[in-house]
Design a protein around this motif. Sequence first.
Motif, short mmCIF file in Angstrom:
data_model
loop_
_atom_site.label_atom_id
_atom_site.label_comp_id
_atom_site.label_asym_id
_atom_site.label_seq_id
_atom_site.Cartn_x
_atom_site.Cartn_y
_atom_site.Cartn_z
N GLU A 183 0.81 -1.22 0.00
CA GLU A 183 0.00 0.00 0.00
C GLU A 183 0.85 1.28 0.00
O GLU A 183 0.32 2.36 -0.22
N GLY A 184 2.14 1.16 0.31
CA GLY A 184 3.03 2.31 0.32
C GLY A 184 2.75 3.29 1.45
O GLY A 184 3.01 4.49 1.32
N MET A 185 2.21 2.77 2.56
CA MET A 185 1.96 3.62 3.73
C MET A 185 1.88 2.77 4.99
O MET A 185 1.76 1.55 4.91
N LEU A 186 1.95 3.45 6.14
CA LEU A 186 1.88 2.76 7.42
C LEU A 186 0.48 2.22 7.67
O LEU A 186 -0.50 2.74 7.13
N LEU A 187 0.37 1.19 8.52
CA LEU A 187 -0.92 0.59 8.83
C LEU A 187 -1.93 1.63 9.32
O LEU A 187 -3.08 1.66 8.86
N LYS A 188 -1.50 2.49 10.24
CA LYS A 188 -2.42 3.50 10.80
C LYS A 188 -2.94 4.44 9.71
O LYS A 188 -4.08 4.86 9.75
N ASP A 189 -2.10 4.72 8.71
CA ASP A 189 -2.51 5.59 7.61
C ASP A 189 -3.48 4.89 6.66
O ASP A 189 -4.39 5.50 6.13
N ILE A 190 -3.27 3.56 6.47
CA ILE A 190 -4.20 2.79 5.65
C ILE A 190 -5.58 2.79 6.31
O ILE A 190 -6.60 3.03 5.66
N ILE A 191 -5.61 2.54 7.63
CA ILE A 191 -6.87 2.52 8.38
C ILE A 191 -7.55 3.88 8.29
O ILE A 191 -8.76 3.98 8.05
N GLU A 192 -6.76 4.93 8.47
CA GLU A 192 -7.30 6.30 8.42
C GLU A 192 -7.87 6.63 7.03
O GLU A 192 -8.94 7.20 6.91
N LYS A 193 -7.15 6.22 5.99
CA LYS A 193 -7.54 6.57 4.62
C LYS A 193 -8.65 5.66 4.07
O LYS A 193 -9.55 6.14 3.39
N LYS A 194 -8.58 4.36 4.37
CA LYS A 194 -9.50 3.41 3.74
C LYS A 194 -10.56 2.86 4.69
O LYS A 194 -11.44 2.11 4.27
#
Length: 162
Positions: free
Chosen positions: A36-47
Amino acid sequence: MLIGMPGAGKSTVGVVLAKVLGMNFIDSDILIQRQEGMLLKDIIEKKGLKGYLDIENQVNRDISVENTVIATGGSVIYCPEAMEHFRNIARIVYIKLSYNTIRKRLGNIKQRGVVLREGQTLLDLYCERCPLYEKYAHIIIDAEGLSVEELMDKIVKELAGK
């Protein structure tokens, strides 16, 4: 394959276990971040949580390796396809710890990318997940009070059937 709550030591003991057993090591959270090219917390925040779990299911379901210790994210047990895949290709080891130990080990759970629903507490999460870990595990290891070395020894003995 290692499952358990965030902070249970899956990645930490997994690396040591792989060295001792002469195996490779994969941390599926890192595979998710790389894809995903991002941190887990950022994936959760974005998706959102559902989007994150869809990605986690896909990444874990697509792991096809041999002779490899796999440390998974704590929320992989919400991914039925991935868990069925793992039950077919691996021995699933649940690293079990008390709620108090998990609470002490975890700092800022949002920073770690822990999958929490709105209003859900860590205790709620613990109570919800533990039965799922037990459901999917081939082997349950009580890791309470064990060092990394002691935990690793216990896992090796269980995998050897001793």
